[in-house]
Write a protein that holds these residues in place. Structure first.
Motif, mmCIF file in Angstrom:
data_model
loop_
_atom_site.group_PDB
_atom_site.id
_atom_site.type_symbol
_atom_site.label_atom_id
_atom_site.label_comp_id
_atom_site.label_asym_id
_atom_site.label_seq_id
_atom_site.Cartn_x
_atom_site.Cartn_y
_atom_site.Cartn_z
ATOM 1 N N ARG A 88 0.916 -1.250 0.118
ATOM 2 C CA ARG A 88 -0.199 -0.001 0.058
ATOM 3 C C ARG A 88 0.890 1.136 -0.081
ATOM 4 O O ARG A 88 0.566 2.109 -0.531
ATOM 5 C CB ARG A 88 -0.738 0.026 1.203
ATOM 6 C CG ARG A 88 -1.995 -1.235 1.083
ATOM 7 C CD ARG A 88 -2.830 -1.191 2.307
ATOM 8 N NE ARG A 88 -1.932 -1.679 3.353
ATOM 9 C CZ ARG A 88 -2.343 -1.987 4.574
ATOM 10 N NH1 ARG A 88 -3.325 -1.834 5.072
ATOM 11 N NH2 ARG A 88 -1.169 -2.505 5.582
ATOM 12 N N ASP A 89 2.028 1.149 0.635
ATOM 13 C CA ASP A 89 3.081 2.064 0.546
ATOM 14 C C ASP A 89 3.330 2.581 -0.857
ATOM 15 O O ASP A 89 3.548 3.632 -1.332
ATOM 16 C CB ASP A 89 4.243 2.023 1.500
ATOM 17 C CG ASP A 89 3.783 1.613 2.899
ATOM 18 O OD1 ASP A 89 2.728 2.313 3.310
ATOM 19 O OD2 ASP A 89 4.547 0.994 3.422
ATOM 20 N N VAL A 90 3.681 1.600 -1.617
ATOM 21 C CA VAL A 90 3.963 1.873 -3.031
ATOM 22 C C VAL A 90 3.082 2.496 -3.676
ATOM 23 O O VAL A 90 3.122 3.433 -4.542
ATOM 24 C CB VAL A 90 4.175 0.328 -3.757
ATOM 25 C CG1 VAL A 90 4.447 0.591 -5.351
ATOM 26 C CG2 VAL A 90 5.352 -0.418 -3.224
ATOM 27 N N ALA A 91 1.615 2.371 -3.756
ATOM 28 C CA ALA A 91 0.582 2.748 -4.114
ATOM 29 C C ALA A 91 0.437 4.330 -3.708
ATOM 30 O O ALA A 91 0.235 5.220 -4.558
ATOM 31 C CB ALA A 91 -0.828 2.093 -3.855
ATOM 32 N N ALA A 92 0.870 4.385 -2.309
ATOM 33 C CA ALA A 92 0.756 6.045 -2.163
ATOM 34 C C ALA A 92 1.874 6.765 -2.643
ATOM 35 O O ALA A 92 1.383 7.923 -3.046
ATOM 36 C CB ALA A 92 0.930 5.882 -0.444
ATOM 37 N N ILE A 93 3.033 6.389 -2.769
ATOM 38 C CA ILE A 93 3.964 7.055 -3.483
ATOM 39 C C ILE A 93 3.705 7.339 -4.951
ATOM 40 O O ILE A 93 4.044 8.429 -5.541
ATOM 41 C CB ILE A 93 5.352 6.440 -3.086
ATOM 42 C CG1 ILE A 93 5.687 6.596 -1.582
ATOM 43 C CG2 ILE A 93 6.545 6.871 -4.020
ATOM 44 C CD1 ILE A 93 6.962 5.711 -1.158
ATOM 45 N N GLU A 94 3.375 6.139 -5.314
ATOM 46 C CA GLU A 94 3.007 6.378 -7.012
ATOM 47 C C GLU A 94 1.781 7.236 -7.188
ATOM 48 O O GLU A 94 1.913 7.992 -8.277
ATOM 49 C CB GLU A 94 2.354 4.876 -7.542
ATOM 50 C CG GLU A 94 3.591 3.879 -7.812
ATOM 51 C CD GLU A 94 4.395 4.450 -8.845
ATOM 52 O OE1 GLU A 94 4.344 4.587 -10.020
ATOM 53 O OE2 GLU A 94 5.561 4.765 -8.311
ATOM 54 N N PHE A 118 7.999 10.117 -8.151
ATOM 55 C CA PHE A 118 9.121 9.145 -7.873
ATOM 56 C C PHE A 118 9.270 8.261 -9.019
ATOM 57 O O PHE A 118 8.288 7.521 -9.562
ATOM 58 C CB PHE A 118 8.806 8.422 -6.797
ATOM 59 C CG PHE A 118 9.893 7.220 -6.679
ATOM 60 C CD1 PHE A 118 11.299 7.726 -5.964
ATOM 61 C CD2 PHE A 118 9.888 5.798 -6.568
ATOM 62 C CE1 PHE A 118 12.315 6.755 -6.020
ATOM 63 C CE2 PHE A 118 10.786 4.891 -6.321
ATOM 64 C CZ PHE A 118 11.898 5.520 -5.952
ATOM 65 N N LYS A 119 10.457 8.256 -9.942
ATOM 66 C CA LYS A 119 10.499 7.343 -11.121
ATOM 67 C C LYS A 119 11.350 6.358 -10.850
ATOM 68 O O LYS A 119 11.846 5.855 -11.750
ATOM 69 C CB LYS A 119 11.201 8.506 -12.053
ATOM 70 C CG LYS A 119 10.190 9.598 -12.425
ATOM 71 C CD LYS A 119 8.683 9.218 -12.845
ATOM 72 C CE LYS A 119 7.735 10.496 -12.976
ATOM 73 N NZ LYS A 119 6.508 10.016 -13.182
ATOM 74 N N GLY A 120 11.984 6.108 -9.610
ATOM 75 C CA GLY A 120 12.614 4.721 -9.264
ATOM 76 C C GLY A 120 12.053 3.402 -9.201
ATOM 77 O O GLY A 120 10.818 3.581 -9.528
ATOM 78 N N LEU A 121 12.673 2.609 -8.714
ATOM 79 C CA LEU A 121 11.993 1.317 -8.304
ATOM 80 C C LEU A 121 11.716 1.343 -6.832
ATOM 81 O O LEU A 121 12.064 1.958 -6.168
ATOM 82 C CB LEU A 121 12.631 0.196 -8.749
ATOM 83 C CG LEU A 121 13.088 0.146 -10.339
ATOM 84 C CD1 LEU A 121 14.108 -0.949 -10.697
ATOM 85 C CD2 LEU A 121 11.958 0.141 -11.130
ATOM 86 N N TYR A 122 11.096 -0.028 -6.451
ATOM 87 C CA TYR A 122 10.552 -0.242 -5.083
ATOM 88 C C TYR A 122 11.265 -1.450 -4.724
ATOM 89 O O TYR A 122 11.709 -2.238 -5.458
ATOM 90 C CB TYR A 122 9.034 0.010 -4.997
ATOM 91 C CG TYR A 122 8.525 1.232 -5.279
ATOM 92 C CD1 TYR A 122 8.379 2.170 -4.187
ATOM 93 C CD2 TYR A 122 7.925 1.369 -6.527
ATOM 94 C CE1 TYR A 122 7.839 3.399 -4.608
ATOM 95 C CE2 TYR A 122 7.359 2.695 -6.790
ATOM 96 C CZ TYR A 122 7.171 3.735 -5.765
ATOM 97 O OH TYR A 122 6.652 4.699 -6.127
#
Length: 198
Positions: free
Chosen positions: A89-95, A100-104
């Protein structure tokens, strides 16, 4: 008044969901019972399909339908910057920021000795495997700003810095639209510490 056993069982199962107390579970149970069989079959099918089809991305441990998640497959993203988060869910929040154009890399938790969660229960071994390739130049630690998140951030920083990789942490500060008088002392102290020139 006690309910028939099948309803009691349904309420008990719904009560196991996060954030659902007994009264909410009872309300949900009666809502579900008011639906027709086709709607309930569709709900049950959606739950089982998600459980059966979703797995962890082989690179970042995010949720994915294929071996690699869409973010890891996107060639235009920066592969030299990895943002480490606790939860998908943190990935979705940052997206949602579109910045942010890097990876997770998803840890699937945080170090919490009180809950018996140590580094070995997290996806840290997989993270070290990614960093050993020499591609990653910066790791952004975006764990939650609580005791467990800070402990995990410190642990990762001490582990990764000797590898020669730049380790950064998300800044802490005041929420947009908030009032200074309602901010707690720790948030204000960190906002002052991370102030920037205008």
């Amino acid at each position: 008044m006690s309910f028939p056993p099948p309803i009691q069982k349904l309420i008990a199962e719904l009560s196991r969901l996060p954030g659902i107390g007994p009264k909410t579970a009872q309300r949900l149970a009666f809502f579900l019972l008011s639906q027709d069989r086709a709607a309930l079959a569709e709900l049950a099918g959606a739950i089982l399909a998600a459980k059966d089809k979703i797995r962890y991305c082989s690179t970042c441990s995010n949720l994915a339908e294929e071996a690699a998640c869409p973010i890891c497959r996107e060639s235009s993203r920066r592969h030299d910057v990895v943002c480490v988060v606790q939860d998908p869910r943190d990935v979705a929040a940052i997206e949602r920021t579109h910045d942010f154009k890097g990876l997770y890399h998803v840890l699937h938790g945080a170090i919490s000795p009180m809950d018996g969660i140590g580094p070995e229960q997290l996806k840290i071994k997989e993270l070290l495997g990614r960093l050993s390739g020499g591609t990653v130049q910066e790791m952004i630690i975006a764990t939650n700003p609580n005791i467990e998140g800070e402990a995990t951030a410190l642990y990762l920083a001490r582990l990764i810095k000797p590898l020669g990789i730049k380790v950064t942490r998300l800044a802490h500060g005041l929420p947009v639209g908030g009032d200074l008088e309602y901010a707690d002392e720790l948030t204000l102290a960190r906002a002052l510490e991370n102030r920037r020139e205008m």
